[in-house]
Design an enzyme around this catalytic site. Structure first.
Site, PDB file in Angstrom:
ATOM      1  N   TRP A  80       3.775   2.882  -5.351  1.00 51.12           N
ATOM      2  CA  TRP A  80       4.528   1.686  -5.758  1.00 51.12           C
ATOM      3  C   TRP A  80       6.037   1.932  -5.705  1.00 51.12           C
ATOM      4  O   TRP A  80       6.818   1.004  -5.863  1.00 51.12           O
ATOM      5  CB  TRP A  80       4.128   1.263  -7.166  1.00 51.12           C
ATOM      6  N   HIS A 100       7.665  13.690  -1.082  1.00 48.91           N
ATOM      7  CA  HIS A 100       7.912  12.430  -0.368  1.00 48.91           C
ATOM      8  C   HIS A 100       9.289  12.508   0.291  1.00 48.91           C
ATOM      9  O   HIS A 100      10.228  13.084  -0.274  1.00 48.91           O
ATOM     10  CB  HIS A 100       7.845  11.255  -1.353  1.00 48.91           C
ATOM     11  N   GLY A 136       2.982   2.371   0.996  1.00 46.14           N
ATOM     12  CA  GLY A 136       4.127   1.966   0.190  1.00 46.14           C
ATOM     13  C   GLY A 136       4.182   0.453   0.048  1.00 46.14           C
ATOM     14  O   GLY A 136       3.502  -0.141  -0.782  1.00 46.14           O
ATOM     15  N   GLY A 137       4.994  -0.182   0.886  1.00 41.42           N
ATOM     16  CA  GLY A 137       5.253  -1.619   0.759  1.00 41.42           C
ATOM     17  C   GLY A 137       3.994  -2.469   0.627  1.00 41.42           C
ATOM     18  O   GLY A 137       3.926  -3.358  -0.233  1.00 41.42           O
ATOM     19  N   SER A 149       4.374   2.417   7.132  1.00 43.52           N
ATOM     20  CA  SER A 149       4.162   1.045   7.600  1.00 43.52           C
ATOM     21  C   SER A 149       2.703   0.737   7.921  1.00 43.52           C
ATOM     22  O   SER A 149       2.410   0.031   8.890  1.00 43.52           O
ATOM     23  CB  SER A 149       5.080   0.736   8.790  1.00 43.52           C
ATOM     24  N   GLU A 153      11.595  10.488   0.511  1.00 43.31           N
ATOM     25  CA  GLU A 153      12.701   9.954  -0.294  1.00 43.31           C
ATOM     26  C   GLU A 153      13.171  10.991  -1.320  1.00 43.31           C
ATOM     27  O   GLU A 153      14.350  11.042  -1.667  1.00 43.31           O
ATOM     28  CB  GLU A 153      12.262   8.634  -0.956  1.00 43.31           C
TER      29      GLU A 153
END
Ligand code: PEP
Length: 251
Positions: A13, A95, A233-234, A212, A97
């Site tokens: 999330w 991750h 993710g998204g 994605s 990020e």
């Protein structure tokens, strides 16, 4: 073709959600999750873990990061023991990020994976190359070095208690997924690297693809021999899309 491993689909999330949005997500997800034929994990922000508890079952709870340390004067950090204490079974480490925005090195990621296991958590270890590295023909070298650091710390058996996630940085949140063939190439190379140390652990290791993944591309990605599910993710923010992706991971 050999039998595949039971699929695992993990939601990341990221820094999204609220008490009411999470309750809505659970209300939409849980009644439709009973028939899923894969393992499911939801990795939520730290502050919501306690409240979420077992409310997402059959999905298990995961965190998005863990400290490489045990306890003490480390302001802002959260230990593996704390995560286990509030019901987490899984934790994402490495991750991109975290690597890019928080400067986490391969050594730190490896230490986090080791701490996670010591605390009884299953690490989802992320590796992946940037676009620049791919275009320079360095994909295999980059992900192999990232994996080697983790294997040095926890070994193939430790890694197979969690999962490995191949997440090309250029595919995360961009809407541009790796093609199934591109992903399979890297997944195959990662599994072969683990197999050189421990063929049996490699055969059982779940290697997730992330970057994605959407309902429209999940079936083709998950049908590849060495792709055992996804880190999402998204698309995981929509329970309907996440359920559709989980349904694509049937084995
Ligand atoms: C991720 O955050 O790990 C990820 C894969 O994101 P997205 O699915 O949005 O690309």
């Amino acid at each position: 073709m050999t039998a595949k491993r039971r699929a695992l689909v993990a939601a990341n999330w990221k820094m999204n959600g609220s008490l009411s949005a999470n309750a809505d997500w659970a209300a939409a997800f849980v009644p439709k999750a009973a028939d899923l034929r894969c393992d499911v994990v939801v990795c939520a922000p730290f502050v919501y873990l306690c409240t979420l508890g077992r409310s997402l079952a059959p999905a298990e709870l995961g965190a998005q990061d863990v400290s490489e340390r045990t306890a003490g004067a480390f302001t802002g950090d959260v230990s593996g023991e704390m995560l286990a204490d509030v019901g987490c079974r899984w934790v994402i480490v490495g991750h991109s990020e975290r690597r890019q925005l928080h400067g986490e090195s391969d050594a730190v990621v490896a230490a986090k994976a080791a701490r996670a296991l010591q605390a009884g958590l299953r690490p989802i270890v992320c590796v992946g190359e940037t676009l620049e590295q791919r275009e320079a023909g360095r994909t295999d070298a980059v992900v192999s070095a990232q994996l080697a650091a983790v294997l040095d710390a926890i070994g193939p058996e430790g890694l197979s208690r969690g999962a490995l996630a191949y997440e090309p940085v250029w595919a995360i949140g961009t809407g541009r997924n790796a093609t199934p063939a591109q992903a399979q190439d890297v997944h195959g190379a990662l599994r072969a690297q683990v197999a050189r140390q421990d063929p049996s652990a490699a055969a059982g290791l779940r290697i997730l693809y992330g970057g994605s993944v959407k309902p429209a591309n999940a079936v083709e990605l998950f049908s590849q021999q060495d792709i055992d599910g996804g880190l999402i993710g998204g698309a995981s923010l929509s329970p309907a899309d996440f359920l559709a992706i989980c349904a694509a991971a049937r084995i």
